[in-house]
Design a protein around this motif. Structure first.
Motif, PDB file in Angstrom:
ATOM      1  N   GLN A  68      42.728  16.002  33.885  1.00 21.92           N
ATOM      2  CA  GLN A  68      44.165  15.988  33.712  1.00 21.92           C
ATOM      3  C   GLN A  68      44.411  15.169  32.451  1.00 21.92           C
ATOM      4  OE1 GLN A  68      44.708  15.022  38.250  1.00 21.92           O
ATOM      5  NE2 GLN A  68      46.702  15.582  37.424  1.00 21.92           N
TER       6      GLN A  68
ATOM      7  N   CYS B 287      46.172  20.801  34.547  1.00 19.77           N
ATOM      8  CA  CYS B 287      44.837  20.435  35.011  1.00 19.77           C
ATOM      9  C   CYS B 287      43.856  21.487  34.511  1.00 19.77           C
ATOM     10  CB  CYS B 287      44.844  20.373  36.546  1.00 19.77           C
ATOM     11  SG  CYS B 287      43.277  19.964  37.302  1.00 19.77           S
TER      12      CYS B 287
ATOM     13  N   GLY C  33      41.031  15.274  40.025  1.00 15.94           N
ATOM     14  CA  GLY C  33      41.315  14.909  38.653  1.00 15.94           C
ATOM     15  C   GLY C  33      41.722  13.438  38.574  1.00 15.94           C
TER      16      GLY C  33
END
Lengths: 114, 116
Positions: free
Chosen positions: B6, B23, B107
């Protein structure tokens, strides 16, 4: 319905001390997990369990141990605490199904090792 | 080996506007894609998911888009509200033990702030 309960909420340890982080769930979930979150990072999996008596390592297992003697409880043991283990620890559980079943997280234990 | 990225650590949006969180992933074996939301001093909570056979999934103000060829996932929040201020994680479950899903890869998270 409590969901996933973690104790304690906060703890300060000295280097070399040991402690057990407690986790209990009341949803009768098969899967349980321990994650840690370091500042500015995503959660990383430490250990997980697919049922009572079955555990396996995740991405960052070094310095930790787990056991799963019951469906409800999944304690995480830290032996010889090190500053690198300063983190927020999250326990989670999920149901075992063919489709994706969301993880239910506890509110975390913030651990500082000095 | 970062399978999930991310790239925006934070995002600031005015109330009522659209929030877009992104993402990127590298593992083409992922077949389910998730977003989790986290408030301070709480654990993450599941927000929305999408299967790899779809390119869009909508749930109220939240829509997740999947671009498999680009290995890109995005979350749209419309309209954004101050209560949406939180950290948002994309996450990818791994199959374990046959057909069941097990562990997640997360992430790094994006901090969303929605200003009144």
């Amino acid at each position: 319905n409590a969901g996933v309960t973690q104790t304690p909420k906060f703890r300060i340890l000295k280097i070399g001390q040991s402690m057990t982080l407690q986790c209990a769930q009341d949803m009768n979930h098969n899967y349980m997990y321990w994650y840690r979150q370091d500042p500015g990072m995503g959660l990383k999996l430490i250990y997980y369990s697919v049922g009572a008596g079955i555990t396996d390592k995740g991405e960052v297992p070094n310095g930790y141990n787990v056991s799963r003697s019951t469906t409800e409880d999944f304690p995480l043991r830290l032996e010889l605490a090190a500053p690198s283990q300063t983190s927020v620890y999250f326990c989670a559980s999920s149901q075992r199904t063919g489709e994706y079943s969301p993880l239910h997280f506890g509110n975390g234990t913030r651990l500082t090792v000095t | 080996d970062q399978q999930v990225k991310q790239n925006s650590p934070s995002l600031s949006v005015q109330e009522g506007r659209i929030s877009i969180l992104n993402c990127d992933y590298t593992n083409s074996m992922f077949d389910y894609f998730l977003w989790y939301k986290k408030y301070p001093a709480e654990g993450p909570t599941f927000l929305i998911s999408i299967s790899s056979i779809k390119d869009k999934n909508e749930d109220g103000r939240f829509t997740v888009f999947l671009n498999k060829s680009a290995k890109h996932l995005s979350l749209h929040i419309v309209p954004s509200q101050p209560g949406d201020s939180a950290v948002y994680f994309c996450a990818f479950p791994h199959r374990a033990g046959g057909t069941s899903y097990g562990k997640l890869t997360f992430g790094q998270g994006t901090i969303l702030t929605v200003h009144p």
